[in-house]
Enzyme design. Structure first.
Site, PDB file in Angstrom:
ATOM      1  CE1 TYR A  40     -12.943 -44.488  -0.427  1.00  0.00           C
ATOM      2  CE2 TYR A  40     -11.584 -42.813  -1.467  1.00  0.00           C
ATOM      3  CZ  TYR A  40     -12.725 -43.175  -0.787  1.00  0.00           C
ATOM      4  OH  TYR A  40     -13.660 -42.216  -0.468  1.00  0.00           O
TER       5      TYR A  40
ATOM      6  CD1 TRP B 151       1.193 -39.199  14.479  1.00  0.00           C
ATOM      7  CD2 TRP B 151      -0.324 -40.406  13.365  1.00  0.00           C
ATOM      8  NE1 TRP B 151       0.782 -40.211  15.304  1.00  0.00           N
ATOM      9  CE2 TRP B 151      -0.139 -40.977  14.653  1.00  0.00           C
ATOM     10  CE3 TRP B 151      -1.231 -41.004  12.489  1.00  0.00           C
ATOM     11  CZ2 TRP B 151      -0.834 -42.109  15.075  1.00  0.00           C
ATOM     12  CZ3 TRP B 151      -1.921 -42.130  12.909  1.00  0.00           C
ATOM     13  CH2 TRP B 151      -1.723 -42.677  14.191  1.00  0.00           C
TER      14      TRP B 151
ATOM     15  CB  VAL C 202     -21.894 -38.100   3.985  1.00  0.00           C
ATOM     16  CG1 VAL C 202     -22.662 -37.263   2.972  1.00  0.00           C
ATOM     17  CG2 VAL C 202     -20.398 -37.792   3.906  1.00  0.00           C
ATOM     18  N   GLY C 203     -24.240 -39.477   5.684  1.00  0.00           N
ATOM     19  CA  GLY C 203     -25.637 -39.916   5.780  1.00  0.00           C
ATOM     20  C   GLY C 203     -26.362 -39.244   6.937  1.00  0.00           C
TER      21      GLY C 203
ATOM     22  N   PRO D 265     -16.673 -34.782  -3.276  1.00  0.00           N
ATOM     23  CG  PRO D 265     -17.887 -35.645  -1.494  1.00  0.00           C
ATOM     24  CD  PRO D 265     -17.289 -36.032  -2.814  1.00  0.00           C
ATOM     25  CB  THR D 266     -12.579 -31.336  -0.530  1.00  0.00           C
ATOM     26  OG1 THR D 266     -13.643 -30.554   0.018  1.00  0.00           O
ATOM     27  CG2 THR D 266     -12.207 -30.781  -1.884  1.00  0.00           C
ATOM     28  CG  ASN D 267      -9.732 -34.120   3.204  1.00  0.00           C
ATOM     29  OD1 ASN D 267      -9.462 -34.062   1.998  1.00  0.00           O
ATOM     30  ND2 ASN D 267      -8.970 -34.732   4.070  1.00  0.00           N
TER      31      ASN D 267
ATOM     32  CG  HIS E 101     -10.932 -39.251   6.671  1.00  0.00           C
ATOM     33  ND1 HIS E 101     -12.187 -39.810   6.633  1.00  0.00           N
ATOM     34  CD2 HIS E 101     -10.324 -39.629   5.527  1.00  0.00           C
ATOM     35  CE1 HIS E 101     -12.340 -40.482   5.495  1.00  0.00           C
ATOM     36  NE2 HIS E 101     -11.228 -40.384   4.809  1.00  0.00           N
TER      37      HIS E 101
END
Ligand SMILES: NC(=O)c1ccc[n+]([C@@H]2O[C@H](COP(=O)([O-])OP(=O)(O)OC[C@H]3O[C@@H](n4cnc5c(N)ncnc54)[C@H](OP(=O)(O)O)[C@@H]3O)[C@@H](O)[C@H]2O)c1
Length: 323
Positions: free
Chosen positions: A145, A210, A21-22, A172-174, A188
């Site tokens: 978390y 998975w 994000v940064g 935020p979402t994913n 993720h």
């Protein structure tokens, strides 16, 4: 407001500035969103270990920010969360308390911290909205978390009540995009799948996903999230958090996401599902109606285009990408 020594009124410190994000915020600011009265400072763990109170204090005293975007966190996907709930709790609680309290002690005018939709109660009604954060226990896979993140909201309200501070948080979402963590075991789902498709293509093997592929997620492109973060910093004045997400109608299954990656990477092999692996939470559909009330015309990058751009970035930066 007094100008800083460079004549800039706002000095914006971004913690977690080297992450997914940064890096997206840095790119959007550099690409023209930054304003002449703003100085942006992006910091990573090499600049200060934010789990350490003295390091955090020294960082704030050095940069004297007027505004903070607080992204730094111990972050990981489902499988890393399940293994290290204690570390996720302790590291994130320390980081958040150090950052918020240093901000308060240094007279920072505004802090925008980052929660996540995966911290919401496991048993809930859908769509989830901002009022539901504390309504019940989070999913058992990531309780460390989740509780640590929920405490940011508690702390923001307390700083407002006791000291009148305008500290808020976004949810935020994913998130996905360039500079993500593409580690298959610890990352993720989306970046992990991109890396798996890359390897399956290289090795001429099948792609094993998975879980069942059925869980549903709302994915937000990091560059869209970056533009929204900057809007929140400048314009959003509530202490209560705001969900930053694509609409409910844009939720996709893990299978859909895998197929978008397969198309973007031009992978021709077989897709297999390993249903012995955990699916995690089935869905966490979030409402973006609060965001839409403020920004009815905000345009999200179409999912397939964002996946395509992320895959291209990964292919071009394979050697240096986090994996
Ligand atoms: N990724 C998602 O899907 C998602 C979804 C919702 C919310 N979020 C939230 O968004 C924020 C940013 O996530 P991200 O995906 O950009 O994470 P990321 O790519 O893993 O980056 C994490 C950042 O935190 C920094 N950091 C970690 N531990 C630190 C410490 N002890 N001291 C100082 N800095 C430290 C890292 O610095 P180094 O690079 O130096 O290690 C890095 O800059 C987090 O608060 C996360 O909870 C993420």
């Amino acid at each position: 407001m007094a100008a800083t020594k460079e004549g800039k009124c706002k000095r914006i410190l971004v913690t977690g500035g080297s992450g997914l994000v940064g890096k997206a915020i840095e790119r959007v600011v550099t690409d023209g969103e930054g304003r002449p009265d703003e100085e942006w400072i992006f910091v990573a763990s090499k600049d200060a270990d934010l789990t350490n109170a003295a390091d955090t204090k020294a960082l704030f005293e050095k940069h004297k920010p007027t505004h903070v975007i607080h992204l730094a966190a111990m972050v990981g996907g489902l499988f890393r969360n399940m293994k290290y709930n204690l570390d996720f709790w302790r590291k994130n609680v320390h980081i958040n308390d150090n950052v918020l309290h240093s901000a308060y002690e240094n007279g920072v005018q505004k802090v925008v911290s980052c929660l996540s939709t995966c911290i919401f109660p496991d048993k809930t009604t859908y769509p989830i909205d901002e009022t539901m954060i504390h309504n019940g226990p989070p999913h058992n896979s990531n309780f460390g978390y989740s509780y640590a993140k929920r405490m940011i909201d508690v702390q923001n309200r307390a700083y407002f009540q006791q000291h009148g501070c305008r500290y808020t948080a976004v949810i935020p979402t994913n998130v996905f995009g360039p500079h993500d963590n593409f580690n298959i075991d610890d990352g993720h789902v989306l970046p992990g799948l991109i890396h798996k498709v890359y390897l399956a293509k290289q090795n001429g093997t099948a792609l094993t996903i998975w879980g069942t592929g059925n869980p549903r997620r709302q994915f937000i492109y990091s560059l869209d999230l970056a533009r929204l973060f900057i809007w929140v910093l400048r314009e959003y004045n509530e202490v209560d958090p705001i969900i930053l997400s694509v609409g409910e109608e844009d939720e996709v299954s893990i299978k859909d996401a895998a197929e978008a990656i397969v198309e973007a990477m031009d992978f021709k092999g077989k897709l297999l599902f390993d249903s012995t692996k955990s699916d995690g939470q089935f869905k966490k559909t979030a409402s973006n109606s609060k965001l839409r009330k403020y920004l009815p015309d905000f345009k999200f990058t179409p999912f397939k285009q964002a996946v395509q751009e992320t895959c291209s970035w990964f292919n071009m930066n394979y050697a240096s990408a986090r994996k």
